[in-house]
Design a protein around this motif. Structure first.
Motif, PDB file in Angstrom:
ATOM      1  N   GLY A   6      12.669 -12.761  14.201  1.00 44.24           N
ATOM      2  CA  GLY A   6      13.205 -10.991  15.438  1.00 44.24           C
ATOM      3  C   GLY A   6      12.844 -12.264  16.468  1.00 44.24           C
ATOM      4  O   GLY A   6      11.883 -11.322  16.300  1.00 44.24           O
ATOM      5  N   HIS A   9      13.008 -10.127  22.555  1.00 45.71           N
ATOM      6  CA  HIS A   9      12.543 -10.243  24.401  1.00 45.71           C
ATOM      7  C   HIS A   9      10.612 -10.162  24.128  1.00 45.71           C
ATOM      8  O   HIS A   9       9.930 -10.657  24.896  1.00 45.71           O
ATOM      9  N   VAL A  64      12.563  -7.128  15.024  1.00 50.72           N
ATOM     10  CA  VAL A  64      13.712  -6.933  15.303  1.00 50.72           C
ATOM     11  C   VAL A  64      14.046  -5.319  15.700  1.00 50.72           C
ATOM     12  O   VAL A  64      12.255  -5.078  15.734  1.00 50.72           O
ATOM     13  N   ASP A  68      17.119  -2.329  12.515  1.00 51.74           N
ATOM     14  CA  ASP A  68      17.243  -3.366  11.802  1.00 51.74           C
ATOM     15  C   ASP A  68      15.678  -3.691  10.559  1.00 51.74           C
ATOM     16  O   ASP A  68      16.339  -4.815   9.989  1.00 51.74           O
ATOM     17  N   PRO A 108       2.330  -3.872  20.791  1.00 51.60           N
ATOM     18  CA  PRO A 108       1.950  -4.587  21.905  1.00 51.60           C
ATOM     19  C   PRO A 108       2.803  -4.660  22.998  1.00 51.60           C
ATOM     20  O   PRO A 108       4.109  -3.655  22.496  1.00 51.60           O
TER      21      PRO A 108
HETATM   22  N1  LIG Z   1      10.807  -4.784  24.569  1.00 48.10           N
HETATM   23  C1  LIG Z   1       9.661  -4.367  24.642  1.00 48.10           C
HETATM   24  O1  LIG Z   1       8.466  -4.688  25.232  1.00 48.10           O
HETATM   25  C2  LIG Z   1       8.896  -3.700  22.969  1.00 48.10           C
HETATM   26  C3  LIG Z   1       7.214  -3.300  23.166  1.00 48.10           C
HETATM   27  C4  LIG Z   1       6.941  -3.453  22.187  1.00 48.10           C
HETATM   28  C5  LIG Z   1       8.038  -2.904  20.441  1.00 48.10           C
HETATM   29  N2  LIG Z   1       8.667  -3.727  20.828  1.00 48.10           N
HETATM   30  C6  LIG Z   1       9.486  -3.496  19.409  1.00 48.10           C
HETATM   31  O2  LIG Z   1       9.912  -5.158  19.112  1.00 48.10           O
HETATM   32  C7  LIG Z   1      10.666  -4.930  18.689  1.00 48.10           C
HETATM   33  C8  LIG Z   1      12.226  -5.770  18.839  1.00 48.10           C
HETATM   34  O3  LIG Z   1      12.283  -5.584  20.455  1.00 48.10           O
HETATM   35  P1  LIG Z   1      12.725  -6.344  21.332  1.00 48.10           P
HETATM   36  O4  LIG Z   1      13.461  -5.516  22.797  1.00 48.10           O
HETATM   37  O5  LIG Z   1      11.897  -8.016  21.436  1.00 48.10           O
HETATM   38  O6  LIG Z   1      14.765  -6.384  20.990  1.00 48.10           O
HETATM   39  P2  LIG Z   1      15.466  -7.651  20.846  1.00 48.10           P
HETATM   40  O7  LIG Z   1      15.375  -8.643  21.830  1.00 48.10           O
HETATM   41  O8  LIG Z   1      17.209  -6.661  20.317  1.00 48.10           O
HETATM   42  O9  LIG Z   1      15.376  -8.786  19.940  1.00 48.10           O
HETATM   43  C9  LIG Z   1      15.120  -8.240  18.944  1.00 48.10           C
HETATM   44  C10 LIG Z   1      15.663  -9.697  17.698  1.00 48.10           C
HETATM   45  O10 LIG Z   1      16.254  -9.458  15.988  1.00 48.10           O
HETATM   46  C11 LIG Z   1      17.030 -10.451  16.491  1.00 48.10           C
HETATM   47  N3  LIG Z   1      17.176  -9.999  14.636  1.00 48.10           N
HETATM   48  C12 LIG Z   1      17.559  -8.690  14.039  1.00 48.10           C
HETATM   49  N4  LIG Z   1      18.025  -8.867  12.872  1.00 48.10           N
HETATM   50  C13 LIG Z   1      17.518 -10.145  12.622  1.00 48.10           C
HETATM   51  C14 LIG Z   1      17.373 -10.936  10.940  1.00 48.10           C
HETATM   52  N5  LIG Z   1      17.719  -9.499   9.828  1.00 48.10           N
HETATM   53  N6  LIG Z   1      16.564 -11.925  11.030  1.00 48.10           N
HETATM   54  C15 LIG Z   1      16.690 -12.501  12.482  1.00 48.10           C
HETATM   55  N7  LIG Z   1      17.083 -12.140  13.314  1.00 48.10           N
HETATM   56  C16 LIG Z   1      16.960 -10.961  13.185  1.00 48.10           C
HETATM   57  C17 LIG Z   1      18.232 -10.299  16.585  1.00 48.10           C
HETATM   58  O11 LIG Z   1      18.999 -11.177  17.229  1.00 48.10           O
HETATM   59  P3  LIG Z   1      20.443 -10.301  17.348  1.00 48.10           P
HETATM   60  O12 LIG Z   1      20.744 -10.403  18.973  1.00 48.10           O
HETATM   61  O13 LIG Z   1      21.238 -12.393  16.812  1.00 48.10           O
HETATM   62  O14 LIG Z   1      21.127  -9.096  16.912  1.00 48.10           O
HETATM   63  C18 LIG Z   1      17.380 -10.370  18.355  1.00 48.10           C
HETATM   64  O15 LIG Z   1      17.240 -11.321  18.844  1.00 48.10           O
HETATM   65  C19 LIG Z   1      11.431  -3.152  18.684  1.00 48.10           C
HETATM   66  O16 LIG Z   1      11.050  -3.129  17.598  1.00 48.10           O
HETATM   67  C20 LIG Z   1      11.270  -2.519  19.565  1.00 48.10           C
HETATM   68  O17 LIG Z   1      11.136  -1.092  19.100  1.00 48.10           O
HETATM   69  C21 LIG Z   1       9.827  -3.971  22.177  1.00 48.10           C
END
Ligand SMILES: NC(=O)c1ccc[n+]([C@@H]2O[C@H](COP(=O)([O-])OP(=O)(O)OC[C@H]3O[C@@H](n4cnc5c(N)ncnc54)[C@H](OP(=O)(O)O)[C@@H]3O)[C@@H](O)[C@H]2O)c1
Length: 251
Positions: A6, A9, A64, A68, A108
């Motif tokens: 995954g 961001h 992810v 998901d 994180p």
């Molecule tokens: N952003 C933050 O600051 C932050 C902070 C703490 C925790 N988090 C956690 O981190 C996780 C991700 O957040 P994010 O903001 O980085 O989300 P994001 O930008 O939407 O990234 C998630 C990625 O996972 C990919 N994905 C989904 N299912 C997959 C699979 N089976 N195999 C391979 N790739 C897959 C998606 O691809 P597609 O676009 O092709 O679907 C997307 O590129 C979340 O669960 C969130 O709770 C985020």
């Protein structure tokens, strides 16, 4: 070998921090998302699919979107001794399929990019702790319930940045240089945090020393109180905790 399942961001911020921390390992990426751009930028390897990623990795960071997360672990060749580090907010351990790999939750922040993220994690597993510590202070928690409460802090991180942004624009609107204000206000939040983190005195004493009767800090706190700030802040924390725990079933 570290694998990232995954690549969005948060993964991008973690990869930047891992590379800055100078680990010797190769970082493997799942396909999709930002994989191509990050592989090109840092010379990383994109696996053909998630199966290859799991086969080749000792520790897999699961990043992810929360909805998901459980399905993303299904049907992959997990093995004993492997670690999954799930950074997916609000996804309880009990939501994941039973796999031979050990699942550790971590929360994180994007400050992993500058190796400055205080990151809570549970349970305390050495390999996970070592990886997290490369991205900032690693804070082991006692239970998954405590992890959920501490995860509210990931939202507080954003609220602090919003307070900084508002203060900078307030100063700018009054004629101050916005770049100077950005540095001043942001470094003030750093200083405020460091005083609380690095001084042994009770928090109330630190504040009492600061809040001179009749002074400007007291004046501002009185206005914030009258405008409902303490209640609004508490309500925001409660709302986030309720969202995080809404569907969580504990083991
Ligand atoms: N952003 C933050 O600051 C932050 C902070 C703490 C925790 N988090 C956690 O981190 C996780 C991700 O957040 P994010 O903001 O980085 O989300 P994001 O930008 O939407 O990234 C998630 C990625 O996972 C990919 N994905 C989904 N299912 C997959 C699979 N089976 N195999 C391979 N790739 C897959 C998606 O691809 P597609 O676009 O092709 O679907 C997307 O590129 C979340 O669960 C969130 O709770 C985020």
């Amino acid at each position: 070998m570290i694998g990232i399942l995954g690549v969005g961001h948060l993964a991008a911020a973690m990869i930047a921090g891992l590379i800055k921390s100078g680990g010797p390992e190769t970082i493997l990426l799942s396909p999709r998302g930002k994989s191509k751009a990050l592989a090109a930028r840092y010379g990383l390897v994109i696996c053909a699919d998630n199966r290859e990623l799991v086969e080749r990795s000792d520790i897999v960071i699961l990043a992810v979107r929360p909805a998901d997360a459980p399905a993303a672990l299904e049907g992959l060749p997990w093995r004993d001794g492997q670690i999954v580090l799930s950074v997916c907010a609000g996804v309880a351990l009990s939501k994941f399929p039973a796999i031979p790999a050990r699942i550790v939750r971590a929360m994180p922040m994007t400050a992993t990019e500058i190796n400055a993220s205080p990151t809570v994690f549970y349970p305390d597993v050495a390999e996970a702790r070592q990886l997290i510590a490369r991205l900032g202070p690693a804070i082991a928690l006692r239970s998954e319930d405590e992890f959920e409460i501490a995860t509210v802090n990931a939202a507080i991180y954003g609220w602090a940045q919003e307070l900084i942004r508002q203060s900078v624009h307030w100063g700018g609107d009054h004629g101050a240089d916005r770049q100077m204000m950005r540095q001043l206000v942001a470094q003030t939040f750093v200083a405020a945090g460091r005083m609380m983190a690095e001084t042994a005195e009770p928090m109330e004493t630190i504040l009492k020393d600061l809040v001179t009767p009749g002074g400007i800090t007291e004046l501002g706190l009185t206005v914030l109180d009258q405008q409902g700030q303490p209640a609004a802040w508490q309500a925001a924390c409660e709302a986030v905790l309720a969202r995080l725990t809404a569907s969580a079933e504990r083991r």
